[in-house]
Scaffold this active site. Structure first.
Site, PDB file in Angstrom:
ATOM      1  N   ASP A   1      10.520   9.331 -16.582  1.00 25.15           N
ATOM      2  CA  ASP A   1      10.560  10.786 -16.635  1.00 25.15           C
ATOM      3  C   ASP A   1      10.841  11.386 -15.268  1.00 25.15           C
ATOM      4  OD1 ASP A   1       9.967  10.671 -19.325  1.00 25.15           O
ATOM      5  OD2 ASP A   1       7.816  11.001 -19.048  1.00 25.15           O
ATOM      6  N   ARG A   2      10.966  12.689 -15.253  1.00 29.99           N
ATOM      7  CA  ARG A   2      11.187  13.418 -14.003  1.00 29.99           C
ATOM      8  C   ARG A   2      10.060  13.127 -13.006  1.00 29.99           C
ATOM      9  NH1 ARG A   2      10.822  19.725 -14.753  1.00 29.99           N
ATOM     10  NH2 ARG A   2       8.709  19.054 -15.296  1.00 29.99           N
TER      11      ARG A   2
END
Length: 636
Positions: free
Chosen positions: A126-127
């Site tokens: 994920d980010r």
């Protein structure tokens, strides 16, 4: 219901969901149709990762032989929108793909589309999530002996390619990966109970009394029962006493009741996709707490550097040398050393810096500005805001001085053990219904490091989870659940209840502490050892790059995590915000259980007055949305 009418086809030892296949085909067709429309409308933009070459350049390049390879890499995810390639966002794969093209590892003819090179990642992150080891497979031009160094020349220091191994033509980094190992670094103060004056802290005690479990609740919080009392007496009370009575009362009320944004206690609401699967979570908190306000910590000058702390790269957090002597601690586990007293000394108000007066500019020279001399001036903080900032820094310093008690550390491990095995993790992701078979995942191990490590006045704990595969946000939600089970003195059976059909709210922990340690390809490597084809292929893994990987992990990942937490107080903001959310969503963590999360919360008189005024105003203008005023629930 449609969800219950799905047809499950069992064959070849696997369970397939007809609806999922249909949805996937529909999405693919919709995407293709959308792309066609953009081309017809002249809106066919080049993705940011693509490189366009002229026809003359393509003709001059010629065809070069390619081999299917597994590329080993590492990266720090800060500043990126995750691993997965995206047409419009900066991602790890996007930068890697451009570097492969620039280095000549991917031909110019394939420079506009990763699919042309069979580009497949092993694990998506994920980010903001890091990876000490990840693998992508692709068809790569390998004739240049210096291809790895050339690829790295086109990458930023926070992304490194270690090397590659030639693989079978059918090799897929995603399909042939057996399992993945992740690490999550978390400050041990995250396992402290909510402040007794916070909304969650009060409700836990009230619900324990209601369930006739007050003694059990107190027993589960025994080793930290005096923490907040000592912190209040030693640090908070002296500060409040230094203020005038009116300001002191206002600060205390604002801190534990109103929770102003200046304290980073307002959650940053991130709405989920409005689907049938997520509607229940949308009705609950449905938040990701991302602290954005930077408030300098009092006593920052006393902090040591991360490098000086000696966080050993070999073996990660657990391998750091233990301190020669154990820090002084009280019965509650709060280390109140002389150094902490230095850190939490309240700074005297500094005299304003004298600056030479600005030269007056005639207004006629700036006809469009009322007062150009004040255009860049910021409003001065009020005395209340200054007091709140200082008090916030004081509380954070006291929490950072906490050293986890062995009993509490053992409880953390006991809770983590409840994740192992095959469970229905529908509450630990989004877009999954309780009956969705894909929500069942296998967790092999979930362990806490045996020795927490003090870094820059904060004690850190390493959590390592080894699983077959993970769903979106699953690990971060598992970490949140484990932390709340411990810090809320929650009965352990709540873990098993989270695997049932009841929909529970589980916020996702900050991405800052999460990193992919490495993927595992044991089955592929065993099959390779039995291969009699005579082709020379090496096992896929990171063993030969161990030294470089550990140095990178120390420099680009561990130190980045510690530095960003020290700067932003991310974990404090996350848990403090959730403790103050005046909604019942997290009250299933109490002695009462899931039923407490469905209760209507009483509305304070001040908020009731605001709602009445709002509804009256809406009625006055003939609003058709009276029922939405106030939302029918307490605001977070």
């Amino acid at each position: 219901m449609e969800a219950e009418a799905r047809v499950l086809v069992v064959g070849s030892g696997q369970i397939w969901d007809d609806r999922s296949g249909a949805d996937k085909r529909a999405r693919t067709e919709a995407t293709q149709e959308s792309n066609k429309r953009r081309k017809l409308d002249g809106e066919d933009r080049v993705p940011i990762y693509a490189t366009k070459f002229s026809q003359e350049e393509l003709d001059a390049e010629g065809r070069k032989p390619k081999k299917k390879v597994a590329v080993m890499l590492a990266y720090a995810g800060s500043g990126y929108k995750g691993m997965q390639i995206n047409n419009d966002e900066k991602t790890i794969e996007g930068d890697l793909f451009k570097a492969l093209v620039a280095a000549g590892a991917i031909s110019k003819a394939n420079a506009d589309d990763p699919k042309k090179s069979s580009f497949v990642r092993c694990a998506r992150t994920d980010r903001g999530v890091h990876a000490a080891g990840n693998i992508v497979s692709l068809k790569m031009i390998t004739e240049d002996k210096d291809i790895i160094s050339k690829i790295n020349e086109h990458l930023p220091p926070q992304i490194r390619v270690w090397g590659y191994e030639q693989a079978k033509g059918s090799f897929s980094a995603y399909q042939l990966c057996d399992s993945r190992i992740y690490e999550y670094l978390i400050p041990t103060y995250c396992f402290l109970p909510p402040h007794p004056e916070s909304f969650l802290g009060k409700e836990l005690v009230n619900l324990a009394k209601e369930a006739d479990d007050l003694a059990g609740y107190q027993d589960r919080q025994h080793e930290v029962s005096n923490f907040w009392k000592e912190a209040e007496e030693t640090h908070v009370k002296p500060f409040l006493d230094s203020l005038d009575p009116e300001t002191s009362a206002e600060v205390h009320r604002a801190l534990y009741d109103e929770q102003p944004k200046i304290l980073d206690m307002e959650p940053d609401m991130e709405p989920l996709e409005q689907t049938e699967e997520t509607s229940a979570e949308v009705r609950s908190i449905a938040t990701e707490i991302q602290a954005t306000v930077e408030v300098p910590t009092v006593g920052a000058a006393t902090k040591q550097s991360v490098t000086e702390a000696g966080f050993r790269s070999a073996g990660g957090p657990q391998a750091l040398d233990a301190p020669d002597s154990e820090p002084s601690r009280s019965e509650s586990g709060l280390g109140l050393s002389d150094e902490l007293h230095k850190v939490t000394q309240f700074p005297q108000e500094e005299p304003p810096i004298e600056r030479p007066p600005k030269e007056e500019i005639p207004k006629e020279e700036h006809p469009n500005e009322e007062d150009p001399t004040k255009s860049n001036q910021r409003p001065q903080p009020t005395p209340l805001e200054n007091a709140l900032k200082q008090l916030r820094s004081t509380i954070i310093a006291a929490k950072r001085a906490y050293r986890i008690h062995p009993t509490r550390l053992a409880r953390v491990q006991f809770v983590l053990n409840n994740f192992t095995g095959t469970h229905n993790f529908h509450n630990y992701t989004i877009t999954k219904l309780p009956r969705d078979p894909s929500a069942k995942r296998v967790i092999k191990t979930f362990t806490a490091g045996p020795a927490p490590i003090p870094i820059n006045n904060t004690e850190w704990l390493s959590l390592k989870v080894h699983g077959q595969s993970f769903m979106m946000h699953q690990i971060r939600k598992m970490v949140t659940m484990a932390a709340f089970i411990v810090r809320c003195g929650c009965p352990e059976e709540r873990m098993q209840e989270s695997y049932g059909h009841e929909k529970l709210t589980v916020p996702k922990a900050p991405s800052l502490g999460l990193l992919l340690e490495r993927p595992v390809f044991d089955t592929y490597n065993r099959d390779l050892a039995r291969d009699t084809s005579g082709l020379e292929r090496a096992e896929i893994g990171f063993e030969k790059y161990e030294k470089e990987v550990q140095e990178f992990k120390q420099r680009e990942i561990y130190e980045r995590i510690f530095r960003e937490e020290e700067r932003d107080d991310t974990f404090h903001s996350f848990f403090a915000a959730l403790d103050g959310v005046r909604r019942p969503d997290l009250l299933y963590l109490s002695s009462v259980g899931a039923s407490a999360a469905k209760r209507e919360m009483p509305v304070s008189s001040a908020r009731r007055d605001r709602r009445v005024e709002g509804m009256a105003a809406a009625a006055a203008v003939g609003s058709d949305e009276e029922s939405e005023v106030g939302g029918g629930q307490e605001d977070g």
